[in-house]
Design a protein around this motif. Structure first.
Motif, PDB file in Angstrom:
ATOM      1  N   TYR A   1       0.822  -1.206   0.000  1.00  0.00           N
ATOM      2  CA  TYR A   1       0.000   0.000   0.000  1.00  0.00           C
ATOM      3  C   TYR A   1       0.857   1.258   0.000  1.00  0.00           C
ATOM      4  O   TYR A   1       0.557   2.227  -0.702  1.00  0.00           O
ATOM      5  N   HIS A   2       1.934   1.246   0.773  1.00  0.00           N
ATOM      6  CA  HIS A   2       2.820   2.408   0.758  1.00  0.00           C
ATOM      7  C   HIS A   2       3.505   2.551  -0.605  1.00  0.00           C
ATOM      8  O   HIS A   2       3.718   3.661  -1.083  1.00  0.00           O
ATOM      9  N   ARG A   3       3.842   1.427  -1.236  1.00  0.00           N
ATOM     10  CA  ARG A   3       4.459   1.514  -2.563  1.00  0.00           C
ATOM     11  C   ARG A   3       3.484   2.100  -3.575  1.00  0.00           C
ATOM     12  O   ARG A   3       3.869   2.884  -4.440  1.00  0.00           O
ATOM     13  N   GLN A   4       2.218   1.699  -3.462  1.00  0.00           N
ATOM     14  CA  GLN A   4       1.227   2.252  -4.391  1.00  0.00           C
ATOM     15  C   GLN A   4       1.081   3.756  -4.186  1.00  0.00           C
ATOM     16  O   GLN A   4       0.994   4.523  -5.150  1.00  0.00           O
TER      17      GLN A   4
ATOM     18  N   ILE B   1       5.160  10.325   3.810  1.00  0.00           N
ATOM     19  CA  ILE B   1       5.886  10.723   2.598  1.00  0.00           C
ATOM     20  C   ILE B   1       7.338  10.264   2.672  1.00  0.00           C
ATOM     21  O   ILE B   1       7.897   9.743   1.697  1.00  0.00           O
ATOM     22  N   ALA B   2       7.954  10.440   3.840  1.00  0.00           N
ATOM     23  CA  ALA B   2       9.348  10.012   4.009  1.00  0.00           C
ATOM     24  C   ALA B   2       9.478   8.510   3.794  1.00  0.00           C
ATOM     25  O   ALA B   2      10.372   8.038   3.069  1.00  0.00           O
ATOM     26  N   TYR B   3       8.591   7.753   4.403  1.00  0.00           N
ATOM     27  CA  TYR B   3       8.651   6.293   4.297  1.00  0.00           C
ATOM     28  C   TYR B   3       8.431   5.834   2.860  1.00  0.00           C
ATOM     29  O   TYR B   3       9.170   4.991   2.334  1.00  0.00           O
ATOM     30  N   GLN B   4       7.431   6.393   2.217  1.00  0.00           N
ATOM     31  CA  GLN B   4       7.124   5.995   0.845  1.00  0.00           C
ATOM     32  C   GLN B   4       8.259   6.363  -0.109  1.00  0.00           C
ATOM     33  O   GLN B   4       8.600   5.601  -1.023  1.00  0.00           O
ATOM     34  N   THR B   5       8.863   7.522   0.110  1.00  0.00           N
ATOM     35  CA  THR B   5       9.974   7.950  -0.740  1.00  0.00           C
ATOM     36  C   THR B   5      11.174   7.025  -0.574  1.00  0.00           C
ATOM     37  O   THR B   5      11.824   6.631  -1.554  1.00  0.00           O
ATOM     38  N   ILE B   6      11.468   6.659   0.668  1.00  0.00           N
ATOM     39  CA  ILE B   6      12.605   5.771   0.922  1.00  0.00           C
ATOM     40  C   ILE B   6      12.353   4.390   0.325  1.00  0.00           C
ATOM     41  O   ILE B   6      13.251   3.789  -0.278  1.00  0.00           O
ATOM     42  N   LEU B   7      11.129   3.877   0.465  1.00  0.00           N
ATOM     43  CA  LEU B   7      10.811   2.580  -0.141  1.00  0.00           C
ATOM     44  C   LEU B   7      11.060   2.607  -1.643  1.00  0.00           C
ATOM     45  O   LEU B   7      11.627   1.673  -2.213  1.00  0.00           O
ATOM     46  N   LYS B   8      10.629   3.694  -2.278  1.00  0.00           N
ATOM     47  CA  LYS B   8      10.811   3.793  -3.721  1.00  0.00           C
ATOM     48  C   LYS B   8      12.295   3.880  -4.073  1.00  0.00           C
ATOM     49  O   LYS B   8      12.760   3.270  -5.046  1.00  0.00           O
ATOM     50  N   ALA B   9      13.055   4.624  -3.265  1.00  0.00           N
ATOM     51  CA  ALA B   9      14.494   4.739  -3.511  1.00  0.00           C
ATOM     52  C   ALA B   9      15.191   3.391  -3.330  1.00  0.00           C
ATOM     53  O   ALA B   9      16.102   3.039  -4.089  1.00  0.00           O
TER      54      ALA B   9
ATOM     55  N   GLU C   1      13.847   0.448  -3.826  1.00  0.00           N
ATOM     56  CA  GLU C   1      13.503  -0.372  -4.987  1.00  0.00           C
ATOM     57  C   GLU C   1      14.336   0.009  -6.208  1.00  0.00           C
ATOM     58  O   GLU C   1      14.691  -0.849  -7.023  1.00  0.00           O
ATOM     59  N   ARG C   2      14.648   1.305  -6.346  1.00  0.00           N
ATOM     60  CA  ARG C   2      15.460   1.751  -7.482  1.00  0.00           C
ATOM     61  C   ARG C   2      16.940   1.442  -7.281  1.00  0.00           C
ATOM     62  O   ARG C   2      17.729   1.522  -8.215  1.00  0.00           O
ATOM     63  N   GLY C   3      17.307   1.146  -6.027  1.00  0.00           N
ATOM     64  CA  GLY C   3      18.706   0.858  -5.739  1.00  0.00           C
ATOM     65  C   GLY C   3      19.551   2.092  -5.526  1.00  0.00           C
ATOM     66  O   GLY C   3      20.785   2.026  -5.623  1.00  0.00           O
ATOM     67  N   ASP C   4      18.923   3.233  -5.210  1.00  0.00           N
ATOM     68  CA  ASP C   4      19.709   4.448  -5.002  1.00  0.00           C
ATOM     69  C   ASP C   4      19.403   5.080  -3.645  1.00  0.00           C
ATOM     70  O   ASP C   4      19.339   6.292  -3.498  1.00  0.00           O
ATOM     71  N   ALA C   5      19.220   4.199  -2.631  1.00  0.00           N
ATOM     72  CA  ALA C   5      18.948   4.695  -1.280  1.00  0.00           C
ATOM     73  C   ALA C   5      20.213   4.754  -0.441  1.00  0.00           C
ATOM     74  O   ALA C   5      20.167   4.802   0.775  1.00  0.00           O
TER      75      ALA C   5
ATOM     76  N   ALA D   1      20.395   3.043   5.691  1.00  0.00           N
ATOM     77  CA  ALA D   1      19.750   2.042   6.549  1.00  0.00           C
ATOM     78  C   ALA D   1      18.971   1.059   5.682  1.00  0.00           C
ATOM     79  O   ALA D   1      18.381   1.443   4.669  1.00  0.00           O
ATOM     80  N   ASP D   2      18.980  -0.217   6.061  1.00  0.00           N
ATOM     81  CA  ASP D   2      18.324  -1.215   5.217  1.00  0.00           C
ATOM     82  C   ASP D   2      16.806  -1.171   5.391  1.00  0.00           C
ATOM     83  O   ASP D   2      16.269  -0.470   6.258  1.00  0.00           O
ATOM     84  N   LYS D   3      16.126  -1.940   4.549  1.00  0.00           N
ATOM     85  CA  LYS D   3      14.665  -1.894   4.503  1.00  0.00           C
ATOM     86  C   LYS D   3      14.043  -2.290   5.837  1.00  0.00           C
ATOM     87  O   LYS D   3      13.055  -1.693   6.279  1.00  0.00           O
ATOM     88  N   ALA D   4      14.610  -3.301   6.494  1.00  0.00           N
ATOM     89  CA  ALA D   4      14.057  -3.744   7.776  1.00  0.00           C
ATOM     90  C   ALA D   4      14.144  -2.639   8.823  1.00  0.00           C
ATOM     91  O   ALA D   4      13.202  -2.413   9.595  1.00  0.00           O
ATOM     92  N   ALA D   5      15.280  -1.940   8.846  1.00  0.00           N
ATOM     93  CA  ALA D   5      15.453  -0.846   9.807  1.00  0.00           C
ATOM     94  C   ALA D   5      14.505   0.306   9.497  1.00  0.00           C
ATOM     95  O   ALA D   5      13.943   0.929  10.406  1.00  0.00           O
TER      96      ALA D   5
END
Length: 253
Positions: A172-175, A238-246, A248-252, A202-206
């Motif tokens: 849902y956050h990715r959408q 917004i912060a969480y959704q942006t980081i998730l997208k980053a 996924e793109r591999g540029d976080a 920081a990794d996705k779990a963190a």
């Protein structure tokens, strides 16, 4: 008894909102919660704290399906289900719920003043008509998956809209993140990590753990005295959704 069930309803609404799953709460009766998800599906959650016969299960899912609504039953474990490790013979209402929800029954209970929602499995025992009860790990409330269940059993036969907790908890956050423009620069990304109290990389779990912890602190339904709670929760989402997208793109980072 009713108060405990209502507190579970409030907990579910908050957790689903934190998960980014809720587009609109259409009705909140605490033991019956009607939601429209961000994916467009409508979901009717029934919190059950007294015996529910198979015919009532059938009537409920039939009516909900006719209305285009998905159904999710969650039972009070201490009142309605045997303890973990017990051996039991299945009744027809057990079988009906298991047929709807991929072989499990969802339950809630309180332990050490904390609420838990979890799956209950009834494992087959070789050469026996009994099943062994197994409580699963607490579920991620955001992992909703809506589907069409085909059921073939006496007393409950047909196709029904149902919902389980075995989906992708970040879906849902990715959408919601689809509208975020890319790419964003390093300073912007660092700012989003800072909102979660994390450093870039920081990794996705963190990231997920930090978001959940922070959301439970600032959510407007919990932090009712803070007039800025809505804005804080919006910034956190917004912060969480942006980081998730980053990520996924591999540029976080």
């Amino acid at each position: 008894m009713r108060y405990f069930t209502y507190s579970v309803g409030a907990y579910l609404v908050n957790e689903l909102d934190i998960a980014g799953a809720v587009d609109k709460i259409l009705h909140d009766g605490r033991d019956i919660i009607y939601l429209r998800l961000v994916t467009g599906e409508k979901l009717m959650i029934h919190l059950i704290d007294s015996y529910i016969p198979l015919y009532e299960i059938k009537n409920t899912v039939t009516q909900n399906t006719a209305n285009g609504d998905h159904t999710l039953f969650i039972l009070w474990a201490d009142m309605l289900l045997p303890d973990h490790g017990r051996m039991v013979e299945l009744e027809d209402w057990h079988r009906g719920l298991m047929a709807l929800f991929d072989g499990r029954i969802y339950a809630y209970k309180r332990y050490m003043q904390k609420l838990y929602v979890f799956p209950v499995h009834f494992d087959a025992i070789p050469y026996s008509a009994f099943r062994r009860v197994r409580y699963g790990e607490p579920i991620d409330v955001g992992a909703l998956r809506c589907y069409h269940a085909e059921v073939e059993m006496d007393g409950l036969r047909g196709g029904f809209y149902a919902t389980s907790f075995d989906g992708d908890p970040d879906a849902y956050h990715r959408q919601r993140a689809d509208h975020i423009e890319t790419p964003i620069n390093v300073d912007q990304l660092a700012g989003h990590f800072a909102v979660l109290g994390l450093s870039v990389g920081a990794d996705k779990a963190a990231v997920k753990a930090a978001f959940r912890e922070r959301a439970r602190q600032v959510h407007p339904d919990i932090n009712t005295t803070d007039t800025d709670a809505h804005q804080k929760m919006q910034a956190l989402n917004i912060a969480y959704q942006t980081i998730l997208k980053a990520i996924e793109r591999g540029d976080a980072g």
